[in-house]
Design an enzyme around this catalytic site. Sequence first.
Site, PDB file in Angstrom:
ATOM      1  N   ASP A  66       0.822  -1.217   0.000  1.00  0.00           N
ATOM      2  CA  ASP A  66       0.000   0.000   0.000  1.00  0.00           C
ATOM      3  C   ASP A  66       0.851   1.260   0.000  1.00  0.00           C
ATOM      4  OD1 ASP A  66       0.980  -0.446   2.544  1.00  0.00           O
ATOM      5  OD2 ASP A  66      -0.952  -0.515   3.535  1.00  0.00           O
ATOM      6  N   ASN A 134      -7.623  -2.360  14.245  1.00  0.00           N
ATOM      7  CA  ASN A 134      -9.007  -2.731  13.920  1.00  0.00           C
ATOM      8  C   ASN A 134      -9.060  -3.952  12.996  1.00  0.00           C
ATOM      9  OD1 ASN A 134      -8.110  -1.663  11.524  1.00  0.00           O
ATOM     10  ND2 ASN A 134      -9.575   0.038  11.457  1.00  0.00           N
ATOM     11  N   GLU A 141      -9.666  -1.606   5.312  1.00  0.00           N
ATOM     12  CA  GLU A 141     -10.345  -1.324   6.561  1.00  0.00           C
ATOM     13  C   GLU A 141     -11.533  -2.276   6.741  1.00  0.00           C
ATOM     14  OE1 GLU A 141      -8.883   0.508   8.565  1.00  0.00           O
ATOM     15  OE2 GLU A 141      -8.322   2.492   7.809  1.00  0.00           O
TER      16      GLU A 141
HETATM   17  C1  GLP Z   1      -0.496   0.643   8.600  1.00  0.00           C
HETATM   18  C2  GLP Z   1      -0.174  -0.206   7.376  1.00  0.00           C
HETATM   19  C3  GLP Z   1      -0.404  -1.681   7.640  1.00  0.00           C
HETATM   20  C4  GLP Z   1       0.268  -2.067   8.941  1.00  0.00           C
HETATM   21  C5  GLP Z   1      -0.358  -1.289  10.077  1.00  0.00           C
HETATM   22  C6  GLP Z   1       0.211  -1.646  11.447  1.00  0.00           C
HETATM   23  O1  GLP Z   1      -1.809   1.037   8.678  1.00  0.00           O
HETATM   24  N1  GLP Z   1      -0.918   0.166   6.222  1.00  0.00           N
HETATM   25  O2  GLP Z   1       0.103  -2.439   6.549  1.00  0.00           O
HETATM   26  O3  GLP Z   1       0.130  -3.443   9.156  1.00  0.00           O
HETATM   27  O4  GLP Z   1      -0.122   0.082   9.834  1.00  0.00           O
HETATM   28  O5  GLP Z   1       1.379  -0.940  11.706  1.00  0.00           O
HETATM   29  P1  GLP Z   1       2.382  -1.272  12.867  1.00  0.00           P
HETATM   30  O6  GLP Z   1       3.174  -2.455  12.435  1.00  0.00           O
HETATM   31  O7  GLP Z   1       3.238  -0.041  12.982  1.00  0.00           O
HETATM   32  O8  GLP Z   1       1.575  -1.537  14.081  1.00  0.00           O
END
Ligand code: GLP
Length: 241
Positions: A66, A134, A141
Amino acid sequence: MKIVIDTSEAIAQKAAEKYVELLDAKPDAVLGLATGSTPLGLYAELAKLCARGKITFAKAHSFNLDEYMGLEGTHDQSYRYFMNENLFSHVDMRIEETHVPSGVDVTEQTAADYDKLIEQAGGIDLQLLGIGNNGHIGFNEPNTPFGSKTHIVELTDSTRQANKRFFNSLEEVPTHAVTMGISTVMHAKSIILMAIGAGKAQCIKDTVEGPVTEAVPASVLQLHPDCTVYLDYEAASLLGK
Ligand code: GLP
């Protein structure tokens, strides 16, 4: 789903082993990569193994999940920048074989083209995933259709709040992103989901033990034939309770 529970250091090493095995067997493998704080230990491990000559990405290809909309790849909060800083500049991957969806001039057509590019590369061999509080994967989402392909999304308030720690203010956090869809992710031959910390305990419980539902995007992984979930003790702390 196969569940592996250990310290955060140990799960990074165990996940790195999967990459060693895959790239040994298939040097030109197609890797699906992720951003966030969770994969940082794994990326550091891969950089170490590469420096020691235990793994090479010289023939590998990658596709990231993404990207924020509106951020150029040179912006220090773009996911392209994150990948360059935290993985690509530390391993021997050819930068032109690394793909991150573009965050600028995005249309539904450019999003669809990303799926085509993945298909043309032969499909993803190993997709890495973190998880949002979430239950989101990539930026899919809650209530994203399981059949979705790469598409444009509006970020939820909770995701923007969670990610604001990397920006100067909430206003600077982009409101939209482009993300591989759930179906894009599920087409990968193997999947690794990683989660670290108590803040992920509930979404991990819902993902692993709850019903398969679009309300918890990661729960779809229960339906994947080859998905390994790597958890530290805190992220696993609600399992079985
Ligand atoms: C973002 C990314 C996700 C990721 C999530 C969790 O929203 N788009 O791909 O898994 O954050 O991030 P973290 O690993 O910092 O908790």
